[in-house]
Motif scaffolding. Sequence first.
Motif, PDB file in Angstrom:
ATOM      1  N   LYS A  97      75.949  34.788  47.219  1.00  0.00           N
ATOM      2  CA  LYS A  97      75.915  36.164  46.751  1.00  0.00           C
ATOM      3  C   LYS A  97      77.222  36.489  46.044  1.00  0.00           C
ATOM      4  O   LYS A  97      78.272  36.538  46.665  1.00  0.00           O
TER       5      LYS A  97
ATOM      6  N   TYR B  35      72.860  34.313  34.950  1.00  0.00           N
ATOM      7  CA  TYR B  35      73.257  35.708  34.919  1.00  0.00           C
ATOM      8  C   TYR B  35      72.746  36.363  33.645  1.00  0.00           C
ATOM      9  O   TYR B  35      72.499  35.695  32.630  1.00  0.00           O
ATOM     10  N   THR B  44      75.015  40.467  35.914  1.00  0.00           N
ATOM     11  CA  THR B  44      74.082  40.604  37.016  1.00  0.00           C
ATOM     12  C   THR B  44      73.459  39.250  37.305  1.00  0.00           C
ATOM     13  O   THR B  44      72.935  38.604  36.393  1.00  0.00           O
ATOM     14  N   THR B  48      69.640  31.826  41.641  1.00  0.00           N
ATOM     15  CA  THR B  48      70.307  30.558  41.891  1.00  0.00           C
ATOM     16  C   THR B  48      69.307  29.449  41.615  1.00  0.00           C
ATOM     17  O   THR B  48      68.190  29.457  42.160  1.00  0.00           O
ATOM     18  N   TYR B  57      65.652  34.059  43.712  1.00  0.00           N
ATOM     19  CA  TYR B  57      65.807  35.197  42.825  1.00  0.00           C
ATOM     20  C   TYR B  57      66.445  36.382  43.526  1.00  0.00           C
ATOM     21  O   TYR B  57      66.194  36.634  44.710  1.00  0.00           O
ATOM     22  N   GLU B  58      67.244  37.110  42.756  1.00  0.00           N
ATOM     23  CA  GLU B  58      67.849  38.337  43.266  1.00  0.00           C
ATOM     24  C   GLU B  58      66.854  39.487  43.141  1.00  0.00           C
ATOM     25  O   GLU B  58      65.854  39.407  42.414  1.00  0.00           O
ATOM     26  N   SER B  59      67.159  40.537  43.857  1.00  0.00           N
ATOM     27  CA  SER B  59      66.297  41.721  43.828  1.00  0.00           C
ATOM     28  C   SER B  59      66.156  42.218  42.397  1.00  0.00           C
ATOM     29  O   SER B  59      67.144  42.344  41.665  1.00  0.00           O
TER      30      SER B  59
END
Lengths: 110, 114
Positions: A97, B35, B44, B48, B57-59
């Motif tokens: 993160k 990003y 942002t 990964t 995946y990110e939110s």
Amino acid sequence: RKEVEQDPGPFNVPEGATVAFNCTYSNSASQSFFWYRQDCRKEPKLLMSVYSSGNEDGRFTAQLNRASQYISLLIRDSKLSDSATYLCVSLYSSASKIIFGSGTRLSIRP
Amino acid sequence: SAVISQKPSRDICQRGTSLTIQCQVDSQVTMMFWYRQQPGQSLTLIATANQGSEATYESGFVIDKFPISRPNLTFSTLTVSNMSPEDSSIYLCSVGSSGTDTQYFGPGTRLTVL
């Protein structure tokens, strides 16, 4: 509230001046911190890591205050070439993160 | 630090089409990330890229819109699917190694969607 907050600037200072940026982070689980530099239309490049004991690299000094959850970057004897956007980065969970601040724009004038 | 290249460096695409961006590293790396940096904004994290398995995946980002491949430790692709003008952005890959928190970025791909 953003996880990593920076003053967007712009900071406009004369060559040779000392300038300082602060960055605050909200997640106390953040483990590592960095300052990146991004020139216009270029990718971010690592400037320096930030350690609790503070670290210095030439004209640049970075500090971390875990109690107050802020990171600082001090640039001494600023050069025209220091003009860029400086990004504060916090990282936790072993690089799973990574959060970037919105960046602080610095402009050095002759 | 690793040498990272991205292709294409820029592209102008029509709405509804898809673009695949490639990221190549000159050495094996544990971690690869994608990003997005929209105009005037910071970076942002999209996801990964995991070697041999599905990306994480990110939110706010989903596989159908941003499919990612990572066939080996030196290469990854990001596809921007069914593009709209809101996808106009710079897309950057970055790499890191286990045991160190430092990340290095590729030169980015500047995408404009008309």
